[in-house]
Design a protein around this motif. Structure first.
Motif, PDB file in Angstrom:
ATOM      1  N   VAL A 428       0.874  -1.182   0.000  1.00  0.00           N
ATOM      2  CA  VAL A 428       0.000   0.000   0.000  1.00  0.00           C
ATOM      3  C   VAL A 428       0.907   1.227   0.000  1.00  0.00           C
ATOM      4  N   TYR A 429       0.584   2.211  -0.808  1.00  0.00           N
ATOM      5  CA  TYR A 429       1.438   3.390  -0.891  1.00  0.00           C
ATOM      6  C   TYR A 429       0.645   4.614  -1.319  1.00  0.00           C
ATOM      7  N   VAL A 430       1.275   5.766  -1.135  1.00  0.00           N
ATOM      8  CA  VAL A 430       0.786   7.045  -1.645  1.00  0.00           C
ATOM      9  C   VAL A 430       2.008   7.789  -2.168  1.00  0.00           C
ATOM     10  N   LYS A 431       1.930   8.316  -3.383  1.00  0.00           N
ATOM     11  CA  LYS A 431       3.067   9.068  -3.922  1.00  0.00           C
ATOM     12  C   LYS A 431       2.559  10.201  -4.806  1.00  0.00           C
ATOM     13  N   GLU A 432       3.423  11.206  -4.951  1.00  0.00           N
ATOM     14  CA  GLU A 432       3.110  12.383  -5.749  1.00  0.00           C
ATOM     15  C   GLU A 432       4.173  12.561  -6.814  1.00  0.00           C
ATOM     16  N   LEU A 436       3.014  15.248 -17.744  1.00  0.00           N
ATOM     17  CA  LEU A 436       2.905  16.245 -18.813  1.00  0.00           C
ATOM     18  C   LEU A 436       1.500  16.235 -19.404  1.00  0.00           C
ATOM     19  N   HIS A 437       0.826  17.378 -19.345  1.00  0.00           N
ATOM     20  CA  HIS A 437      -0.487  17.525 -19.975  1.00  0.00           C
ATOM     21  C   HIS A 437      -0.322  17.583 -21.491  1.00  0.00           C
ATOM     22  N   LYS A 438      -1.356  17.237 -22.205  1.00  0.00           N
ATOM     23  CA  LYS A 438      -1.308  17.258 -23.668  1.00  0.00           C
ATOM     24  C   LYS A 438      -1.019  18.653 -24.191  1.00  0.00           C
ATOM     25  N   ARG A 439      -1.428  19.687 -23.382  1.00  0.00           N
ATOM     26  CA  ARG A 439      -1.181  21.068 -23.791  1.00  0.00           C
ATOM     27  C   ARG A 439       0.278  21.480 -23.551  1.00  0.00           C
ATOM     28  N   GLY A 440       1.021  20.695 -22.795  1.00  0.00           N
ATOM     29  CA  GLY A 440       2.427  21.000 -22.573  1.00  0.00           C
ATOM     30  C   GLY A 440       2.751  21.450 -21.161  1.00  0.00           C
ATOM     31  N   ASN A 441       1.769  21.702 -20.320  1.00  0.00           N
ATOM     32  CA  ASN A 441       2.040  22.101 -18.938  1.00  0.00           C
ATOM     33  C   ASN A 441       2.112  20.875 -18.037  1.00  0.00           C
ATOM     34  N   TRP A 442       2.743  21.051 -16.868  1.00  0.00           N
ATOM     35  CA  TRP A 442       2.898  19.942 -15.923  1.00  0.00           C
ATOM     36  C   TRP A 442       1.727  19.911 -14.936  1.00  0.00           C
ATOM     37  N   VAL A 443       1.222  18.703 -14.698  1.00  0.00           N
ATOM     38  CA  VAL A 443       0.101  18.482 -13.770  1.00  0.00           C
ATOM     39  C   VAL A 443       0.599  17.620 -12.612  1.00  0.00           C
ATOM     40  N   TRP A 444       0.376  18.101 -11.389  1.00  0.00           N
ATOM     41  CA  TRP A 444       0.715  17.309 -10.203  1.00  0.00           C
ATOM     42  C   TRP A 444      -0.405  16.303  -9.938  1.00  0.00           C
ATOM     43  N   VAL A 445      -0.040  15.024  -9.744  1.00  0.00           N
ATOM     44  CA  VAL A 445      -1.038  14.001  -9.389  1.00  0.00           C
ATOM     45  C   VAL A 445      -0.596  13.324  -8.101  1.00  0.00           C
ATOM     46  N   LYS A 446      -1.590  12.870  -7.336  1.00  0.00           N
ATOM     47  CA  LYS A 446      -1.336  12.097  -6.122  1.00  0.00           C
ATOM     48  C   LYS A 446      -1.956  10.732  -6.319  1.00  0.00           C
ATOM     49  N   GLU A 447      -1.124   9.694  -6.243  1.00  0.00           N
ATOM     50  CA  GLU A 447      -1.538   8.336  -6.593  1.00  0.00           C
ATOM     51  C   GLU A 447      -1.680   7.489  -5.329  1.00  0.00           C
TER      52      GLU A 447
END
Length: 944
Positions: A428-432, A436-447
């Motif tokens: 079990v884990y959580v990571k961030e 890369l968004h299709k538009r070229g900007n970076w998106v932070w995700v938490k998994e």
């Protein structure tokens, strides 16, 4: 009759059957008797049949249009059932033989029973019997059986004989008996059932009919069945089940014992008919249940889940399963089990609801749910919002085998890839990380991992990723805000005890990063003040043990590197928990509050000093809001010494309002003085009376001023008890007034005994002189002599009046009441104002000093009324009540403004009147309103 009410139907049946021949009984759908005629009452020997179950009187109810033969009251009867309406059925009972006499009908019906049967009379003599009875009795060794024999055969064993004698006696007393017994014959061990029925004629038992049946096989089979039934009941109890049976022709339900407990329904409420059963079903399910039972007639099998009613509001889920027990179309029955499935059904419904909510949540949540083959680096499944979060469709993500390899931020890729390759089933884990968004900007995700499992040697990951870009932006802004503020930040890993401080925190305590150890306990030893080290060492242990849901605020004392004491304010919150929800990482901020804390310490010390001063002062220190004097926010403990009330008893802590203790008239004057001082921006001094808890009046001197605290005006000051001082002054005033009255008395006596006697003597001599030389007077001398004589006469009268005015002798001679009456009589003669006196004193034995003071007060008051009041009526009352004397003086004059303090205590002479009242320990109160007159009240104790 479908449109006729049940009550109307019953009235019609009563008219039809009441006088009909034969035995007629009408029952309802629950097999309860609702009507009987006279013949049925005679047959069953019971006048109260209505309301009783018909099965109390017959063995079974035949189906509609069918007949059955049964013994009733010792005689065989044919019973026929006819359906009248859906709610009522009629039963017709006819004797099989028209001559119900044991001698005549028994022979005809002997073949009716294949088991032993016999009839005896009231003398225990055998009236009739069949062949089976004869054979069975002779097996026991009885001689040849014949009519007229006593059935109490001497050949019977003693206990067996006693048994039969008891059975016969009970039958002749009218009791119908069913009994099982073991007969003592060659076939010992066999069991028989015995039925004994009294034969009644004209309400008298004339004989007894008996028959037996060998039930040995049934008994033994029943024992086996009972054992199996007990096991089955236990199994049913464990499985929350019970048994039921339904007869389609009779439309009758049968439930075994325990069904009511299983369903939580009273036994009397269990349905016995089809109609009552359907009423118990939830309205939404009734049609489905009816259809299921109709289908069961063809399929010979029933299985349905439905809801039944517990009460007006509550239902429970049940499961009915049944199978046919008889292939005959004429007598189709279902037997089965009923199961309480309420808990399971509610759980299923909750699960369905939870799944529905979960799917709805996933459909709208800013998240991507995916399944990924770690071993082959291939996406298997995607759902949720990949298009909204990353700009890619599900097809684009699945087709691109190396999608994540090319889309994860270079700074995060190695960390993420390394972690993914190390996954094992059950992790079990959580990571961030950034994608890369299709538009070229970076998106932070938490998994968040949902499941990690191994399938055919390959690691399959199921996880969900949320867009946390905005949260990250807030975090960056927060870091910038912290950087620009005076807040230091720290991080404590509870498992490893690692303690990390940012640059601001290091500057607060004066250390560099290299100078401090890396674990919490060592940092505590170096930076925390010795007074607080023990508490600080325990904090991580308590957090790890008890957990922490909210932000914790603590205040600590630290030692700066230069040796100075620091005070800090720390806010902490759990940043991370393990799988068991125990805290594993805490973060917090620190603010240097040394200056504020030192000021608080100084203020505390100042307050301590002030408190000692307050405690040593012989009085009360107080403070209250100027706009709300009833709610003091501080009052010192010395209030108890003055008033007898503890601070906790006085509002707002208690129910006692301090203002309610102050004399009403004094409170009005005090309020005016305080407001005047506030307007003039100066301090005030007031004196007033206050009622002690014991009920006595005390005098208070108060001095105060005005302060402003946080935009609100407060009155604060000091009060002390001056009762002793006032009493001392009163004694001085009393002595002064007594001396004054004594001096008045002396002057009055001297005027009366000296000057007045001299003037009277001169008057007599002058009158004698005039008489002797009257003839020698010229008119001019006579006029001069007359004027001189009148002047001398006026002088005598004036000295007499002055003597009485200074000290009225009538108080000593006649008492207060007559003196006042004399004074009022003079006032009524000499003024236009009407004076009236009322009193309830029968014996005027008032002490001289009290009478004199009251007279002087009344004298002063009437002088004021005549000078200023312009009153037309004055009423003086002198009332004796208990141990007090009350004098009131009321006028209807122009009144005056009590706010004009100078007028009260100087111009109108209230000061001298109050002094005279105090001199005799009396209270002095007044009230006046412009245009409405003035009232003065003096109350003095008669005994001191």
């Amino acid at each position: 009759m479908g449109i006729v009410s049940s009550e109307k139907q019953l009235e019609i049946f009563q008219e039809i059957f009441h006088n009909s021949p034969g035995v007629q009984v009408v029952i309802d759908c629950d097999n309860v008797i609702v009507f009987t005629n006279q013949s049925s009452q005679e047959l069953f020997n019971n006048q109260d049949l209505i309301g009783q179950p018909i099965l109390n009187f017959i063995d079974e109810i035949p189906f509609s249009k069918e007949k059955s033969s049964q013994l009733i009251n010792g005689f065989p009867y044919s019973i026929k059932s006819t359906t009248l309406t859906e709610n009522f059925r009629a039963l017709y009972l006819e004797p099989l033989f028209r001559t119900p006499d044991p001698e005549n009908w028994f022979t005809d019906i002997s073949d009716f029973f294949r088991e032993p049967m016999w009839v005896i009379n009231e003398h225990y003599q055998l009236v009739n019997y069949n062949e089976q009875f004869k054979l069975e009795v002779e097996k026991i060794g009885v001689r040849t059986v014949s009519k007229g024999d006593s059935v109490l055969y001497p050949e019977y064993p003693q206990k067996y004989l006693q048994f039969w004698q008891s059975i016969y006696n009970r039958a002749f007393q009218g009791e119908e008996i069913t009994h099982e017994f073991e007969r003592p014959d060659q076939a010992s061990g066999n069991y028989y059932s015995l039925s004994v029925v009294p034969i009644v004629k004209n309400s008298k038992v004339i004989g007894v009919a008996c028959f037996t049946k060998n039930i040995t096989d049934f008994k033994r089979q029943n024992e086996v069945l009972m054992n199996q039934s007990q096991k089955l009941k236990k199994a049913f109890g464990i499985a929350s089940m019970s048994e039921w049976e339904y007869d389609f022709k009779a439309q009758r339900f049968t439930w075994i014992e325990g069904t009511s407990k299983l369903l939580g329904i009273e036994s009397v409420k269990l349905p016995t008919s089809w109609t009552s059963f359907i009423k118990l079903i939830h309205p939404d399910h009734q049609n489905g249940v009816k259809q299921a039972f109709e289908t069961a007639r063809a399929s010979k099998f029933l299985k349905i889940e439905t809801k039944i009613r517990l009460d007006q509001k509550n239902y429970i889920w049940i499961k009915l399963s049944g199978i046919e027990t008889d292939d005959s179309d004429q007598n189709f029955r279902l037997i089965g089990i009923i199961q309480n499935i309420n808990s399971r059904k509610l759980a299923e419904l909750q699960l369905i609801e939870s799944e529905t909510r979960y799917r709805e949540l996933i459909s709208v949540a800013p998240a991507i749910i995916f399944q990924y083959n770690i071993s082959t680096d291939t996406g298997i499944y995607y759902s949720g919002k990949p298009l909204d979060i990353l700009g890619y469709t599900v097809d684009e993500m699945i087709r691109n085998k190396e999608f994540w390899t090319n889309k994860i931020h270079p700074e995060d890729y190695k960390r993420v890839a390394k972690h993914a390759m190390s996954l094992k089933p059950g992790d079990v884990y959580v990571k961030e990380y950034r994608v890369l968004h299709k538009r070229g900007n970076w998106v932070w995700v938490k998994e968040y991992s949902i499941d990690v499992k191994e399938v055919k040697g390959q690691i399959i990951l199921t996880a969900i990723s949320f867009d946390i870009t905005k949260e990250k932006e807030y975090e960056i802004r927060l870091n910038l805000a912290l950087e620009s503020s005076n807040l230091g930040v720290w991080e404590h890993h509870l498992v490893t005890d690692e303690f990390i401080l940012d640059d601001k925190m290091l500057r607060i305590i004066g250390y560099t990063r290299d100078e401090l150890p890396s674990n919490y306990q060592e940092v505590v030893k170096l930076t925390i003040h010795p007074d607080e080290q023990q508490r600080s060492h325990k904090i991580p242990i308590e957090v790890a043990k008890d957990g922490m849901e909210d932000i914790i605020v603590t205040y600590n004392k630290l030692i700066h590197k230069n040796g100075n004491v620091l005070y800090i304010e720390s806010y902490a919150i759990i940043a991370e928990r393990d799988d068991s929800k125990k805290p594993i990482k805490v973060i917090g901020t620190v603010k240097d509050v040394t200056e504020k804390r030192l000021q608080e310490i100084k203020l505390f010390e100042t307050n301590q000093t002030l408190q000692k001063i307050i405690e040593s002062v012989p009085g009360v220190v107080f403070r209250y809001p100027k706009d709300d004097p009833t709610n003091p926010d501080f009052i010192s403990d010395q209030i108890f010494e003055i008033t007898g009330y503890h601070p906790e008893e006085i509002h707002p802590k208690g129910d006692i309002s301090f203002l309610s203790l102050v004399n009403m008239n004094d409170a009005a004057v005090a309020t005016i003085e305080i407001e005047k001082a506030y307007q003039e921006q100066r301090s005030y001094q007031i004196t007033y009376r206050l009622k002690h808890k014991s009920g006595r009046n005390i005098w208070i001197w108060e001095r105060g001023g005005f302060v402003k605290i946080e935009d609100r005006e407060f009155v604060e000051g000091f009060m002390t008890d001056i009762t002793d001082k006032v009493k001392a002054e009163d004694r001085i005033i009393s002595a002064t007034l007594k001396a004054e009255d004594s001096e008045r008395s002396r002057i009055s006596r001297e005027i009366h005994d000296g000057l007045q006697q001299t003037l009277v003597s001169s008057l007599f001599s002058f009158q004698e002189f005039g008489t002797r030389i009257e003839k020698q007077f010229t008119p001019e001398l006579k006029q001069l002599f007359t004027n001189a004589l009148e002047t001398l006469q006026n002088g005598v009268a004036e000295t007499r009046m002055i003597a009485h005015s200074i000290m009225p002798k009538s108080i000593q001679d006649f008492g207060l009441i007559e003196t006042l009456e004399y004074m009022i009589e003079g006032l009524n003669r000499s003024t236009i104002t009407s004076f009236k006196l009322y009193h309830n004193i029968s014996e005027d034995n008032i002490r001289h000093e009290i009478a004199t003071s009251l007279y002087r007060i009344c004298q002063e008051a009437t002088n004021n009324i005549l000078k200023y009041a312009k009153a037309s009526e004055v009423e003086i009352q002198l009332i004796k009540h208990d141990n007090s004397l009350i004098m009131s003086i009321d006028d209807n004059g122009i009144g005056f403004d009590t706010n004009k303090k100078d007028l009260l205590y100087a111009g109108l002479g209230f000061s001298s009147m109050r002094s005279r009242a105090n001199a005799i320990s009396a209270t002095f109160d007044f009230n006046s309103t412009p245009g409405k007159g003035t009232s003065i009240v003096v109350e003095t104790p008669l005994k001191t």
